[in-house]
Design an enzyme around this catalytic site. Structure first.
Site, PDB file in Angstrom:
ATOM      1  N   ASP A  67      27.274  37.551  39.340  1.00  0.00           N
ATOM      2  CA  ASP A  67      27.152  39.046  39.803  1.00  0.00           C
ATOM      3  C   ASP A  67      26.980  39.866  38.674  1.00  0.00           C
ATOM      4  OD1 ASP A  67      29.848  38.683  39.510  1.00  0.00           O
ATOM      5  OD2 ASP A  67      30.096  38.879  41.528  1.00  0.00           O
ATOM      6  N   ASN A 136      40.249  39.020  49.910  1.00  0.00           N
ATOM      7  CA  ASN A 136      39.252  39.046  51.235  1.00  0.00           C
ATOM      8  C   ASN A 136      38.324  37.738  51.564  1.00  0.00           C
ATOM      9  OD1 ASN A 136      37.239  39.486  49.578  1.00  0.00           O
ATOM     10  ND2 ASN A 136      36.407  41.634  50.726  1.00  0.00           N
ATOM     11  N   HIS A 138      36.035  36.705  49.269  1.00  0.00           N
ATOM     12  CA  HIS A 138      34.776  36.669  48.893  1.00  0.00           C
ATOM     13  C   HIS A 138      34.588  35.740  47.484  1.00  0.00           C
ATOM     14  CE1 HIS A 138      35.010  40.544  46.005  1.00  0.00           C
ATOM     15  NE2 HIS A 138      35.712  39.337  45.464  1.00  0.00           N
ATOM     16  N   GLU A 143      30.511  39.179  50.419  1.00  0.00           N
ATOM     17  CA  GLU A 143      31.693  39.682  51.285  1.00  0.00           C
ATOM     18  C   GLU A 143      31.804  39.125  52.621  1.00  0.00           C
ATOM     19  OE1 GLU A 143      33.745  41.452  49.431  1.00  0.00           O
ATOM     20  OE2 GLU A 143      32.738  43.256  48.459  1.00  0.00           O
TER      21      GLU A 143
HETATM   22  C1  F6R Z   1      33.312  38.311  39.691  1.00  0.00           C
HETATM   23  C2  F6R Z   1      33.284  37.688  40.954  1.00  0.00           C
HETATM   24  C3  F6R Z   1      34.345  38.027  41.936  1.00  0.00           C
HETATM   25  C4  F6R Z   1      35.874  37.874  41.606  1.00  0.00           C
HETATM   26  C5  F6R Z   1      36.758  37.987  42.669  1.00  0.00           C
HETATM   27  C6  F6R Z   1      38.200  37.797  42.023  1.00  0.00           C
HETATM   28  O1  F6R Z   1      32.285  37.732  38.992  1.00  0.00           O
HETATM   29  O2  F6R Z   1      32.310  37.185  41.323  1.00  0.00           O
HETATM   30  O3  F6R Z   1      34.174  37.252  43.148  1.00  0.00           O
HETATM   31  O4  F6R Z   1      35.885  36.113  41.159  1.00  0.00           O
HETATM   32  O5  F6R Z   1      36.629  39.382  42.962  1.00  0.00           O
HETATM   33  O6  F6R Z   1      38.468  38.969  41.053  1.00  0.00           O
HETATM   34  P1  F6R Z   1      39.833  38.772  39.959  1.00  0.00           P
HETATM   35  O7  F6R Z   1      39.775  37.423  39.186  1.00  0.00           O
HETATM   36  O8  F6R Z   1      39.684  40.070  39.399  1.00  0.00           O
HETATM   37  O9  F6R Z   1      41.057  38.526  41.014  1.00  0.00           O
END
Ligand code: F6R
Length: 241
Positions: A67, A136, A138, A143
């Site tokens: 992303d 959450n 995701h 989301e």
């Molecule tokens: C980032 C992504 C997000 C993260 C998730 C966890 O490219 O796709 O889904 O993997 O938000 O983020 P962290 O590792 O910062 O807790």
């Protein structure tokens, strides 16, 4: 699904890097799907070390990031382009043309999403998709409520995600409201998936995703239906298992 619970963040990172290294050693032109965020930084450090010690070679590896923010200049300190350069690409011998990250400032975003999705399949699809998980549930920027059938597209970020991501920005109002993300369908087409989670903050989401019902309310729960998933957790993220 294979679940490995490690003692701490460093062990989680090492185990994750070993899995990625094995993939590259088994197939030198592996197509990797890559995440950003706090979780994979230790894994990237380990991979840089393995590369610098010439135990693995990125010269034929192809990467596709999950992303990117919409509308954020690519060299903005909060952009995923910048993150990937700093954490991995600037330190390994990957070829510039092998790196793919959605372009959040493309003139025609719909066309960019279509092109991104096509490019993945032009390289034969993703061999190993690495994922983090949001508190959450995701994955990528998919989301809660995201449709399973979606591919790469522009999405609205939840307020919870924007609040969390503000740690990478000087001012919380700078956090973009939208992002481009691979869809759940794109992720599920990967041949293998490696899900990483660390810290107490992830314990509930990880347990719901891996042990609860498969539901759109917890996007990562779809991974229960993927045939080749490895989950590597640290003790805290695995504490409710
Ligand atoms: C980032 C992504 C997000 C993260 C998730 C966890 O490219 O796709 O889904 O993997 O938000 O983020 P962290 O590792 O910062 O807790």
């Amino acid at each position: 699904m294979r679940v490995v619970v490690t003692n701490n963040y460093q062990e989680m990172s090492r185990e994750a890097a070993r899995i990625v290294a094995r993939q590259i050693l088994a197939k030198e032109d592996s197509v990797l799907g890559l995440p950003t965020g706090d979780t994979p930084t230790g894994m990237y450090e380990e991979l840089v070390q393995l590369d610098n010690r010439r135990l693995i070679d990125f010269s034929k590896v192809i990467t596709f990031n999950l992303d990117e923010y919409y509308g954020l200049p690519l060299d903005h300190p909060g952009s995923y382009h910048r993150y990937m350069r700093e954490k991995l690409f600037d330190h390994v011998n990957i070829q510039e043309g092998s790196i793919h990250i959605p372009d959040g400032v493309a003139k025609d975003i719909e066309e960019e999403c279509r092109r991104y999705e096509e490019e993945i399949y032009r390289y034969g699809g993703i061999d190993l998709q690495i994922l983090g998980i949001g508190p959450n549930g995701h994955i990528g920027f998919n989301e809660p409520g995201s449709d399973w059938e979606m591919t790469t597209r522009l999405v609205k970020l939840s307020e919870e995600t924007r609040r969390r991501e503000s740690r990478y920005f000087r001012d919380p109002t700078e956090v973009p409201t939208q992002g481009i993300t691979m869809g759940i369908k794109t992720i599920m087409k990967a041949r293998k998936i490696l899900l990483l989670a660390s810290g107490k903050e992830k314990a509930k989401a990880t347990t719901k995703a891996l042990k609860g019902p498969v539901t759109k309310k917890v996007p990562a729960s779809i991974l229960q239906l993927h045939p080749m998933v490895t989950v590597v957790l640290d003790k805290e993220a695995g504490s409710l298992f």
